[in-house]
Design an enzyme around this catalytic site. Sequence first.
Site, PDB file in Angstrom:
ATOM      1  N   SER A   1      35.240 113.185  42.303  1.00 41.44           N
ATOM      2  CA  SER A   1      34.801 111.881  42.548  1.00 41.44           C
ATOM      3  C   SER A   1      35.969 110.955  43.280  1.00 41.44           C
ATOM      4  CB  SER A   1      34.480 111.271  41.370  1.00 41.44           C
ATOM      5  OG  SER A   1      34.329 109.881  41.306  1.00 41.44           O
TER       6      SER A   1
ATOM      7  N   HIS B   1      39.948 107.309  40.333  1.00 36.04           N
ATOM      8  CA  HIS B   1      40.190 108.612  40.599  1.00 36.04           C
ATOM      9  C   HIS B   1      41.268 108.912  41.313  1.00 36.04           C
ATOM     10  CE1 HIS B   1      36.703 110.432  38.507  1.00 36.04           C
ATOM     11  NE2 HIS B   1      36.276 108.924  38.848  1.00 36.04           N
TER      12      HIS B   1
HETATM   13  C1  LIG Z   1      34.574 114.184  34.703  1.00 34.44           C
HETATM   14  C2  LIG Z   1      33.742 113.360  35.464  1.00 34.44           C
HETATM   15  N1  LIG Z   1      32.803 113.887  36.102  1.00 34.44           N
HETATM   16  C3  LIG Z   1      31.839 113.118  36.922  1.00 34.44           C
HETATM   17  C4  LIG Z   1      31.941 111.986  37.277  1.00 34.44           C
HETATM   18  C5  LIG Z   1      31.238 110.927  38.118  1.00 34.44           C
HETATM   19  O1  LIG Z   1      31.966 110.590  39.241  1.00 34.44           O
HETATM   20  P1  LIG Z   1      31.147 109.068  40.203  1.00 34.44           P
HETATM   21  O2  LIG Z   1      31.504 107.941  39.288  1.00 34.44           O
HETATM   22  O3  LIG Z   1      31.793 109.298  41.265  1.00 34.44           O
HETATM   23  O4  LIG Z   1      29.690 109.231  40.116  1.00 34.44           O
HETATM   24  C6  LIG Z   1      33.060 111.193  36.393  1.00 34.44           C
HETATM   25  C7  LIG Z   1      33.394 109.757  36.654  1.00 34.44           C
HETATM   26  O5  LIG Z   1      34.407 109.244  36.268  1.00 34.44           O
HETATM   27  C8  LIG Z   1      34.046 111.960  35.570  1.00 34.44           C
HETATM   28  O6  LIG Z   1      35.070 111.535  35.146  1.00 34.44           O
END
Ligand SMILES: Cc1ncc(COP(=O)(O)O)c(C=O)c1O
Length: 448
Positions: A212, A217
């Site tokens: 992400s 991030h």
């Molecule tokens: C472990 C994890 N997976 C997936 C995501 C999803 O990412 P996005 O916010 O870009 O959709 C996050 C978001 O913080 C996350 O912490």
Amino acid sequence: MNNTGELCGYIRGIIGAHHNLFPDYAFAEKKFEPGVTPIPVSGKIVGFYEIDHLIEAIFDFHWTDGSFTSRFESRLARAVGTRHAAMCNSGSSANFLAVAAVKEHLGWKDGDKIVTTVCGFPTTLNAILMNNLVPVFVDVELPYYNAEADVVIDAVAKHDAAGVFMAHTLGNPFDAPYIASHTVVIEDNCDALMSSIGQEMTGAIGIAATQSFYPAHNITTGEGGAVLTEIPALDKIIRSYRDWGRDCWCGTGCDNTCGKRFDWQFPDLPIGFDHKYVYSRIGGNMKSTDLNAAIGIAQLKRLDLFTSQRQENFDRIYGGLKDVGMEEYFILPEPTPHSRPSWFGFLLTIKDEAPFTRNAICRYLQSQNIATRNLFAGNLLMQPAYRGLDAPIFGSLEVSNKIMRDTFWIGCYPGINEEMCDYMVEIISNYAQAAARLKANPNELYCE
Ligand SMILES: Cc1ncc(COP(=O)(O)O)c(C=O)c1O
């Protein structure tokens, strides 16, 4: 003004004059006033690099995915050590695409089981559910916040599961190399870009992995995500689901990459039907844009620095809390054995016997301008969306329930400097010690 370079200079001038923003390394120079300057848990760190790249992409006038996206994809793949990276519009889309593509590639059937942790981010679980697979839930262990590898392998065996999909929690790697030697692993690497375990980078261990680039991030593209894999055939499926489910793999604006655009034959389609309009999957449009990718290219140049700053901040907070005896009240986070996490945040779990609650300390930290977050959804099965979900649970969920009650995290991202780390340690320990004194002598406050 006749070229992009001049325009960049002009825009730098405007930004510099009006906002005193974006010196190229913004945060290190920021003056910290204890209790006044907010300490966020995360945030984007950007400067002129990003602005310059963005302007270049704007004046390239392509704007959908194109040459900047390809450049970002190949540099990201190189940084993690995989052959392919397909950029998409979020980590959640990446999760969906990774599971959909692996399901097709390995011939998983609807109803096949996938082991995952009950304690985590919802869209890891949602990718399993939205692809008509059935989650098998396992607990996590403290102080690592990941599922124990042998428990995962036992859960796979007991439920005859097709594979495993889970996150490296807050940057701390689960034992992916060991689990991958027993079953298929998809890594949710969204919070763990540049973490490693043994000799391997997370994101390059499983059959596929996701990233992400949301601003919280390790690097950001605004919104954005990516799916990584070593396997060319799998990368092609990922891109097909991402790009409307089309069969054609031409990049945007390209024609006839396959060299037989009007010569393909598919059952029920007219012979030679234009391959650009053949849809072999039920996909969506989860592409990103060159504007996002341009920011990502600039961010990748900072990645090593970001990673070392996260690690240094983690070590400073950890050492500080240990030095002032905070292990009496908190379970401090530990890297998974043999791993080197790029920590997303600093996790604290309040011990059962501690004289304060999570909400009480988080409220106090908030009053001192220190931001806190829960470990995402806690035990997902307690969340309204999943109540009544018909899915097997392997073992007890005792630790996830404790995390739901007693865990929070504070920031250690590169926008936090040493003074901020020390201030957080001081405020946490002052609070814990005051609460302990009050418990030992409830009249103390009245005497003061
Ligand atoms: C472990 C994890 N997976 C997936 C995501 C999803 O990412 P996005 O916010 O870009 O959709 C996050 C978001 O913080 C996350 O912490």
